[in-house]
Each structure stands twice: as structure tokens, then as C-alpha cells.
Design an enzyme around this catalytic site. Sequence first.
Site, PDB file in Angstrom:
ATOM      1  N   LYS A 124       0.818  -1.222   0.000  1.00 11.18           N
ATOM      2  CA  LYS A 124       0.000   0.000   0.000  1.00 11.18           C
ATOM      3  C   LYS A 124       0.846   1.263   0.000  1.00 11.18           C
ATOM      4  CE  LYS A 124      -4.349  -1.809   1.537  1.00 11.18           C
ATOM      5  NZ  LYS A 124      -5.499  -1.744   2.382  1.00 11.18           N
ATOM      6  N   LYS A 205      -4.190  -8.944  -6.328  1.00 11.15           N
ATOM      7  CA  LYS A 205      -5.464  -9.371  -5.757  1.00 11.15           C
ATOM      8  C   LYS A 205      -6.560  -8.356  -6.071  1.00 11.15           C
ATOM      9  CE  LYS A 205      -5.767  -7.468  -1.148  1.00 11.15           C
ATOM     10  NZ  LYS A 205      -6.898  -7.403  -0.281  1.00 11.15           N
ATOM     11  N   LYS A 208     -10.759  -3.338  -3.177  1.00 10.29           N
ATOM     12  CA  LYS A 208     -11.745  -2.237  -3.198  1.00 10.29           C
ATOM     13  C   LYS A 208     -11.116  -0.953  -3.670  1.00 10.29           C
ATOM     14  CE  LYS A 208     -13.417  -3.460   1.313  1.00 10.29           C
ATOM     15  NZ  LYS A 208     -12.202  -3.466   2.134  1.00 10.29           N
TER      16      LYS A 208
HETATM   17  N1  AQP Z   1      -9.091 -10.480  -3.330  1.00 10.52           N
HETATM   18  C1  AQP Z   1      -9.490 -11.069  -2.224  1.00 10.52           C
HETATM   19  N2  AQP Z   1      -9.745 -12.393  -2.227  1.00 10.52           N
HETATM   20  C2  AQP Z   1     -10.184 -13.017  -1.087  1.00 10.52           C
HETATM   21  N3  AQP Z   1     -10.386 -12.371   0.081  1.00 10.52           N
HETATM   22  C3  AQP Z   1     -10.158 -11.057   0.114  1.00 10.52           C
HETATM   23  N4  AQP Z   1     -10.255 -10.117   1.080  1.00 10.52           N
HETATM   24  C4  AQP Z   1      -9.905  -8.917   0.599  1.00 10.52           C
HETATM   25  N5  AQP Z   1      -9.557  -9.014  -0.693  1.00 10.52           N
HETATM   26  C5  AQP Z   1      -9.702 -10.335  -1.031  1.00 10.52           C
HETATM   27  C6  AQP Z   1     -10.724 -10.414   2.431  1.00 10.52           C
HETATM   28  O1  AQP Z   1     -11.829  -9.564   2.683  1.00 10.52           O
HETATM   29  C7  AQP Z   1     -11.835  -9.223   4.066  1.00 10.52           C
HETATM   30  C8  AQP Z   1     -12.018  -7.749   4.215  1.00 10.52           C
HETATM   31  O2  AQP Z   1     -10.881  -7.081   3.782  1.00 10.52           O
HETATM   32  P1  AQP Z   1     -10.562  -5.640   4.354  1.00 10.52           P
HETATM   33  O3  AQP Z   1     -11.673  -4.746   4.086  1.00 10.52           O
HETATM   34  O4  AQP Z   1     -10.157  -5.713   5.765  1.00 10.52           O
HETATM   35  O5  AQP Z   1      -9.305  -5.142   3.581  1.00 10.52           O
HETATM   36  P2  AQP Z   1      -8.397  -5.746   2.531  1.00 10.52           P
HETATM   37  O6  AQP Z   1      -7.993  -7.126   2.870  1.00 10.52           O
HETATM   38  O7  AQP Z   1      -7.278  -4.775   2.348  1.00 10.52           O
HETATM   39  O8  AQP Z   1      -9.408  -5.771   1.297  1.00 10.52           O
HETATM   40  P3  AQP Z   1      -9.421  -4.914  -0.010  1.00 10.52           P
HETATM   41  O9  AQP Z   1     -10.647  -5.275  -0.735  1.00 10.52           O
HETATM   42  O10 AQP Z   1      -8.131  -5.080  -0.732  1.00 10.52           O
HETATM   43  O11 AQP Z   1      -9.579  -3.449   0.511  1.00 10.52           O
HETATM   44  P4  AQP Z   1      -8.623  -2.208   0.357  1.00 10.52           P
HETATM   45  O12 AQP Z   1      -8.439  -2.029  -1.118  1.00 10.52           O
HETATM   46  O13 AQP Z   1      -9.331  -1.077   0.998  1.00 10.52           O
HETATM   47  O14 AQP Z   1      -7.348  -2.559   1.041  1.00 10.52           O
HETATM   48  C9  AQP Z   1     -10.545  -9.755   4.664  1.00 10.52           C
HETATM   49  O15 AQP Z   1     -10.820 -10.979   5.349  1.00 10.52           O
HETATM   50  C10 AQP Z   1      -9.681 -10.014   3.478  1.00 10.52           C
HETATM   51  O16 AQP Z   1      -8.760 -11.046   3.709  1.00 10.52           O
END
Ligand code: AQP
Length: 343
Positions: A124, A205, A208
Amino acid sequence: MVCVPQLEVESRNKKRVFSGVQPSGSLHIGNYLGAIGRFALFQEGYDCFYSVVDLHAITVPQDPAELRRRTVATAALFIAAGLDPEKACIFVQSDNPNHAELAWVLQCIATFGELGRMTQFKDKARGKKSVTAGLFTYPVLMAADILLYDTDVVPVGEDQKQHVELTRDLAERFNKRFGVTFKVPEPLIPAQGGRIMSLTDPLRKMSKSDEDPDSRIEVLDSPEEIARKFKKAVTDSGREIVYDPEKKPAVSNLMTIYSLFSGKSLEEVRDAYEGKGYGVFKSGLAELVAEKLRPVRERYSELMSSGEIEKILKDGAERAYGISSSKMKEVKEKVGLCSRLSL
Ligand code: AQP
């Protein structure tokens, strides 16, 4: 005052589950398959705490009104994906001040070196001119979220495994230094679906916060949007539908999504689309995903228009605060911090 007494009596005999999701954007099918779609699986056998972790979301800039809206929308999606607020405690992290307070205490036992090794922070922070201290200490806040509730199991996607390992290290370090206080939790990562990849770059991956909205299928996307995004999704050379993450990462990702939404094995997916080419496979996948997400979209709309979500979140916050306050009191006593107010 806090909590439903009957629920408390029952829940003491059960193992505890905690997981959180940031309201940092619209939830996508990676969040659904890796996390929220699995949350309801635990609600019968475990004492579950699921939080919309808005303090995590502000580690990167957020529009305040949009953050407030997304926080409620994310909680509504937990329920739309199958969680029952009568069985699981659903709450917003910032409603419970114990999370930030324990995070500070844990920051004082976490080291700069171990936080610098967190791969999510490195990903990040890469290419950014300026990065907040909050983004750096984010995994410690996550440790506080988990440890406050004597959590046994943390269902998360693969990307969060390292953070749960840090949580375990911090719990053990605290217990060694101050006496046994925290339960050491276990991560629970799905065998398949723990890492759904981007539709535009299958080596990253699905996320969001990816600037390209076509990189992800959002849970609330219309069937037309879903069809358009899958049609546009990158594919690999050739036209065969075969699972080979090394040589065919894009098609393998789409096959994983198909397999998880349909309940079919990867071999069954391959056999069903043998010789049919990418176009037919992608439109079959789009139809399947749109249909599986339809009840989630419908329940979400009902929840958002009825206003019932606010009451659910208030009850959840009271229960979460009540349970975690005794842990926070114990931590403060052990560390030597005094409480002169009776809260
Ligand atoms: N691509 C993914 N595949 C499977 N699981 C995923 N998770 C996130 N991306 C994937 C799981 O979703 C849960 C919530 O995630 P989070 O909101 O805590 O943040 P994150 O892991 O950083 O998810 P994002 O979507 O990538 O958000 P941003 O872009 O804001 O950082 C977790 O259980 C995560 O493992």
C-alpha cells in the site's frame, strides 16, 4: 447497559470468532468469497463478532460523508450475505473506544522492525510520496480488534494471514511480560477463494481501492455491469478453459470464481466448457454470479430502506463494548495504568 443476558450465558460455552471488513470502498466478490459470504457459516456453532472497521479505513484519506454511508452499507451487506443479528454481534469499530485504547497499549510492545516487514503495508505504501503513521500501525489495531474478545478463530482471506500471525506474536509477548491475559487466536483461511485476483491484472489481488473499477465485480453490481466486466476481463493466450495458475492465471482466477459460486469442482467447470472458448465461458460465469448475488442485492435494498440497520448497530456496539471493557480493564491493571473514572 449492555448485552442480552441469555445470549451471554449460551455464548460462554462456544468458541469465539472475530472478523472485520473496512468500509474503504464497495465490497467485491473477493471480500464476499474470502470473508463475508463465509461469516454466516460460523453463526450457529460459534459466538461471533463481526465489525465494520472504520478506524482502519481512515489510514488512507476518506471523504467523511461517503465513509459514513459506506460504514452502514457494509454492515447491511454482512446481513444481506446471511448474517443474523440475533445470532452474531454486528458493530462498527469506532463505536467501541476499547479498540483504539488497546491498540495504543499494543503499539508500545510491537516493534518498528516487525511492522516494517508487513507485506500489505509495503504494497500500500509503494509509490506513495507520503504515508500515514496509521497505515504503518494498522496491523496492531487489527491485533487489538481480535484480542479484545478472547477470539479463538479469525476467518480471513489469505492477504490477512500475516496480520493474524503478528496478532499471535503480540498476544504471546504481552502474556509473557504481564501474565496470561490474551487468548492466542488462529487464522482460518479458505482452501479455495482466499485470494481472488483482479480482472484486469490477474497477478494482483482484487481490491476495493484499485483505481480501476473494472478490476473487480462489486457485490451490488447490476447483472449488466457484471456481464460487461467479465466480458472485458483479461484472458490468457489460447482458448482452452484449463486451470493452471502459473501459465493461465487469468482463466484460472475466473474458474475459481465459477467453482466457488456454483459449488462445482474445477474439473467439472473445465468439462462443462471444454472446447467452447472464452466468450461462452465468460457469459456463463456472468449469469451464474449475477444470479447468486441477486438475493444479496435484494436483501440489501430492503435493509437500507427500512432503517432497521441503525438499531442492529446500536445493539451490537453495546454488546461489543460490554464484553471488551472487562478485557481492557484487566490490561490496564496489568500494565500499571490507573482508572480514576468509573465508566
Ligand atoms: N481479493 C481477495 N480475495 C479473497 N479475500 C479477500 N479479502 C480482501 N480481498 C480479497 C478479504 O476480505 C476481508 C475484508 O478485507 P478488508 O476490508 O479488511 O481489507 P483488505 O484485505 O485490504 O481488502 P481490499 O478489498 O483489498 O480493501 P482495500 O483495497 O481497501 O485494502 C478480509 O478478510 C480479506 O482477507
